[in-house]
Design an enzyme around this catalytic site. Structure first.
Site, short mmCIF file in Angstrom:
data_model
loop_
_atom_site.label_atom_id
_atom_site.label_comp_id
_atom_site.label_asym_id
_atom_site.label_seq_id
_atom_site.Cartn_x
_atom_site.Cartn_y
_atom_site.Cartn_z
N LYS A 1 -28.77 4.98 -29.94
CA LYS A 1 -29.95 5.42 -29.20
C LYS A 1 -29.62 5.58 -27.72
O LYS A 1 -28.86 4.80 -27.14
CB LYS A 1 -31.10 4.41 -29.36
N LYS B 1 -29.01 -0.27 -38.74
CA LYS B 1 -30.01 0.48 -39.51
C LYS B 1 -30.50 -0.39 -40.65
O LYS B 1 -29.71 -0.83 -41.48
CB LYS B 1 -29.41 1.77 -40.06
N PHE C 1 -38.71 -2.33 -33.26
CA PHE C 1 -37.69 -1.80 -32.34
C PHE C 1 -38.28 -0.91 -31.25
O PHE C 1 -37.55 -0.40 -30.41
CB PHE C 1 -36.57 -1.06 -33.09
N GLU D 1 -27.92 -0.08 -32.75
CA GLU D 1 -28.79 -0.94 -33.56
C GLU D 1 -28.34 -0.88 -35.01
O GLU D 1 -27.84 0.15 -35.48
CB GLU D 1 -30.25 -0.49 -33.48
#
Length: 998
Positions: free
Chosen positions: A490, A318, A425, A316
């Site tokens: 993640k 940031k 998110f 993802e």
């Protein structure tokens, strides 16, 4: 968020006892009055502080006892801290009761969300204490209180940076009480509640005065630490929670409520029920945080992959905003209504700003969320990032403008300006069910089926699936190119871990990578005193950009605009070196008479980011600062500042005139043409000693007038600034000049003349023939004597290099009349074997002599026969470069590998059309670069292209090829102008300014 509050957060109303009993029906009630306030520091704060001071020492005489009373050995520091806390809690339970909340509010003031911030900091407290004790502001104690960060006077110096310690030092001289005070912990809490509700000094002053009458100096010192929420007793809230109850930390993680921890967990034998261990609606929790980046992508990816059966991880972007959690619950007062709550990572309630309902007219966000949820969604908790979005640019706005945008949106929701955008998110709660135990993959599926995105208001944050390090590198390059914040990796198989930093989430930020980021050379113009172990010394610095008002170099024209504040990256040695260069040159900042002609701050009379001390740029140092990005800020005069700046190194080779200017920075930021920009560089000659001007009056020689007026029409400048000269004879070669004429030449270029070589330290002695004075110096054998030709060569070379910084030529053999032992080797290294200077332009006559020597020389065979001769020469040149001498023009691109890019259809075209590229290639070859024949060559450091011959698709294709290269380092893609300008300036310029763009 903005550093200053634009709109104050509403204060919560004081709760009645009846309401608290209804809200917490099982809350404990103490059977006795709370302990005296002084018991806190006597039984808890002071013992913990002593352990903190001597963490590695042996335990006290008291030892742990086994089941039969035998000793079990000394306690380690952690056990000693627990022991102190256990004894205090046991005493509280025995003498007071089970409600420890009044004490915990004072023990852990930064975790108490029920009491608003006091709105007062050190300076305000210092002013009020001066008034309460009726101290003269100009006295020693008044000065120490009002200037607590400064080193201070007398005993206060040892407590510089420790405000509470300074207060104790002053209070102990004029106490109202010498014995411990009579206020209880409950009474202190009551007064602090009133202090937090007071908004003006005339309301705060009586409360602080009442504390002064009822407390001794030590109690007041700890009270001030509580008000400032800066306890630092050596034990964290985790230790207190573990001693209080085994489930205390867990409950605080899901609630962020110190009150609940104390009231719901007052009995350590009663554990939390399973249903009470999860998050709840309208109850702020402590979010999961991303682990810091590891040393290598390989390690990070290995942690993410976990199993070969399911090696996928998510990438993802940031985001550059503020972490925010959104709670939504049914609102039964309105048909189909919903109520919202917003909390930041630090548990600050922002509902007042973003809205408490769909119909909240003051809500900057919720009024746009009427259709944002799928039918059937009644309640949820979302985790995400609140950022600022500019609809005109259709791009995020840099950090620091979020609250300003939210206020503007509150006032005018139809204004097409920057607005808050909530990027979601994660979903942690849905229609009464806690989802934190589910995997991230399952939670994301639930999120996708729950909300309907509202364009540029409320959106789901995208992610990419990956399995290799290459994909991470490509994504990182992409966000670097877009000036983004970084990446978060993640693990999609992981649960949500409240109040924890775990390897399931790992952040990758560009500023951690050595090959990314910008480095800027800025001048230090202000300093801020530190606190704690940095107390008493300047710990961070205000840096500025010089205001370039033309080509003037006069001292009166120096001025800088505040640009950034740097406090990270310094070592003890760095601080020592900065002190060494600036000692005695700092001046205290006077807010009533700010030095606006030299240092200009933002905010006019508000003087944003006002430093404690300031320094003239000409007396200061230049520092190289690395930052993540540039962002908009109204706190600095530049209107822009650096995000996460950190110190890289001290630029001893630069002075304030060669630091970055306002216009140069704007040019750099915009990557615009810089043909008319005047950029100055200075070269640090570490063997050249800069001499402080002496105040000692030079001796007068009979028959010689130092101020004799000599007609002088030669060049003037600053070549000899700070240097002292003792000129003993005239010059005959290459130009004939009398002794007074040479002296005037030196003075016109910044040097100082003395009539004896001991009149000033490290005086440079100049002579061309052997007189009595010269012979006397030679006999002593301790002084080098330079020929006048060196002075003339320095002046001539700087005339040739007009527009470049003043440069003092290194000595050559031809410049030396007499050399001390050991000097010859150093001087010889400044020329080649044919006496051709590495630093000075050779004249036509000298070149003819050199060529003649080469023809006649019989040393060529010797050079060829010695395989390491060339390496020795190269090593000698590199040594000189490392010492700060100018890089030889034929050495400029050494160690770099260039690939000159042309499109396939032009490789066979008329070479005349690519004349600029051919010239750049020849220049690069002359300056020692290596040329690569293919873009695939792993050694390529720079890809050089001519933008005028490339289309947008050519450039896009080329960038794609670079991104696809293996390895982490991406070659710089620069225009021909970078080669030309670097050659012209004699220095490798920042490639960012010459990037090839669409």
């Amino acid at each position: 968020m903005d550093s200053d509050e634009i709109v104050p957060e509403p204060l919560p109303a004081m709760e009645r006892e009846e309401d608290l009993d209804e809200k917490y029906p099982n809350r404990p009630h103490n059977r006795a009055a709370t302990l005296p306030f002084h018991e806190l520091y006597a039984s808890l704060f002071n013992p913990l502080s002593e352990i903190k001071k001597k963490p590695a020492g042996p335990a006290p005489a008291r030892r742990k006892l086994g089941p039969h009373g035998q000793g079990t050995g000394s306690l380690n520091p952690f056990e000693r801290r627990r022991d102190v806390i256990e004894r205090f809690i046991s005493r509280w339970r025995k003498d007071v009761g089970d409600d420890i909340y009044p004490a915990f509010r004072l023990i852990l003031p930064d975790k108490d969300r029920d009491r608003p911030m006091y709105g007062i900091k050190e300076k305000v407290i210092g002013k009020m204490l001066v008034k309460i004790m009726k101290i003269n502001k100009e006295s020693e104690d008044g000065y120490n209180l009002l200037n607590w960060k400064l080193p201070g006077q007398a005993a206060a110096t040892r407590m510089a940076g420790d405000f509470a310690g300074r207060c104790y030092d002053v209070l102990s001289k004029r106490p109202m009480r010498t014995e411990a005070g009579d206020l209880t912990i409950a009474e202190v809490n009551d007064k602090l509640d009133k202090l937090s509700a007071a908004t003006k000094e005339n309301e705060q002053l009586p409360i602080l005065s009442d504390f002064y009458r009822h407390m001794n100096p030590e109690e007041l010192m700890w009270l001030i630490r509580i008000i400032l929420r800066q306890m630092k007793v050596g034990a964290t809230e985790r230790t207190f929670f573990h001693v209080w109850h085994p489930d205390a930390e867990n409950l605080y993680s899901i609630s962020s409520s110190l009150r609940r921890v104390c009231w719901e967990l007052h009995d350590p034998n009663i554990r939390l029920e399973a249903e009470d261990r999860g998050i709840a609606l309208m109850q702020c929790f402590q979010p999961q945080l991303a682990q810091f980046q590891m040393h290598s992508f390989e390690k990070m990816v290995a942690r993410m992959r976990q199993t070969e059966e399911d090696p996928v991880f998510w990438i993802e972007e940031k985001l550059d905003g503020e972490r925010m959690q959104l709670h939504m619950a049914p609102d039964n007062s309105v048909p189909g209504g919903r109520k919202f709550g917003f909390w930041s990572r630090k548990a600050k309630d922002y509902t007042y700003l973003y809205g408490n309902g769909i119909y909240d007219e003051n809500g900057a966000l919720t009024r746009h969320l009427k259709d944002a949820f799928v039918d059937g969604v009644q309640s949820l908790i979302l985790d995400g990032e609140m950022i600022t979005w500019d609809p005109e640019q259709d791009a995020p706005v840099p950090f620091g403008t979020l609250k300003t945008a939210a206020i503007a949106e509150q006032r005018n929701p139809f204004l097409n300006g920057p607005r808050p955008l909530f990027r979601v998110f994660d979903i942690l709660y849905l229609n009464g069910r806690d989802l934190t135990k589910y995997t991230l993959r399952d939670r994301r599926n639930a999120l996708q089926k729950t909300i309907r995105p509202v364009h540029r208001r409320f959106e789901i944050h995208p992610y990419e699936e990956a399995t290799t390090t290459t994909e991470v590198e490509i994504s990182l390059r992409k966000v670097v190119a877009e000036a983004s914040e970084g990446l978060v990796l993640k693990n999609p198989r992981s649960p949500y871990r409240l109040n924890e930093r775990h390897d399931d989430w790992m952040k990758v930020k560009p500023e951690y990578m050595t090959e990314f980021g910008e480095s800027l050379d800025v001048v230090v113009v202000g300093g801020y005193y530190g606190s704690g172990h940095r107390g008493g010394a300047l710990a961070s610095f205000l840096c500025g950009l010089r205001v370039d008002d033309g080509h003037s170099k006069e001292r009166e024209s120096m001025k800088c605009w505040s640009f950034c504040k740097v406090g990270g990256g310094f070592t003890a040695a760095d601080y020592q070196e900065i002190r060494h260069h600036t000692d005695g040159k700092w001046k205290e900042w006077d807010p009533k008479r700010p030095p606006t002609s030299v240092v200009e701050l933002a905010g006019g009379d508000a003087q944003h980011e006002r430093p404690d001390m300031w320094i003239k740029p000409s007396d200061s140092v230049v520092v190289c600062v690395k930052a993540a990005s540039v962002s908009v800020s109204d706190q600095f005069r530049m209107g822009l500042t650096l995000r996460f700046p950190r110190f890289k190194k001290l630029r001893k080779d630069k002075n304030w005139k060669s630091a970055l200017s306002v216009q140069e920075f704007l040019d750099l930021k915009a990557n615009a043409e810089q043909e008319h920009r005047e950029k100055e560089f200075s070269v640090d000659n570490s063997r050249k000693k800069r001499i402080k001007r002496t105040t000692k009056k030079p001796l007068t020689i009979a028959g010689y007038d130092e101020n004799e007026v000599v007609q002088y029409a030669g060049p003037s400048g600053h070549i000899f600034d700070g240097l002292n000269f003792f000129i003993m004879t005239e010059s005959t070669v290459p130009d004939k000049k009398s002794k007074p004429e040479l002296e005037q030449l030196v003075k016109a270029n910044g040097g100082k003349i003395h009539q004896i070589n001991t009149a000033a330290p490290d005086t440079i002695c100049v002579a061309e023939r052997r007189t009595v004075k010269v012979a006397s110096l030679q006999k002593g054998g301790e002084v080098n004597i330079v020929r006048p030709s060196w002075l003339l060569d320095c002046v001539k070379q700087n005339e040739v290099d007009a527009g470049l910084p003043d440069f003092l030529l290194p000595f050559e053999i031809r410049h030396m009349f007499f050399m001390t032992q050991g000097k010859e080797e150093e001087v010889t290294a400044n020329t080649d074997q044919f006496m051709d200077s590495y630093a000075r332009d050779t004249t036509v006559d000298e070149l003819k002599d050199i060529l003649k020597q080469m023809e006649e020389s019989q040393d060529q065979a010797t050079i060829s026969a010695e395989p390491h001769a060339l390496h020795k020469v190269e090593a000698r040149i590199q040594e000189r470069v490392d010492l700060g001498y100018t890089v030889p023009c034929g050495w400029l691109f050494k160690g770099l590998t260039f690939f000159f890019f042309v499109t396939p259809d032009r490789e066979t075209a008329d070479q005349e059309e690519d004349l600029p590229l051919r010239l750049a290639r020849n220049t690069a070859l002359f300056a020692s670069t290596q040329l690569a024949s293919s873009l695939a060559d792993k050694h390529v450091t720079h890809v050089i292209a001519n933008p005028e011959t490339l289309s947008a698709s050519d450039i896009s294709s080329l960038r794609g090829s670079l991104a696809a290269r293996p390895g982490k380092k991406v070659p710089h893609l620069v225009s021909l102008e970078w080669v030309q300008e670097s050659w012209r300036n004699g220095s490798l310029l920042d490639e960012e300014r010459f990037q090839v763009r669409h």
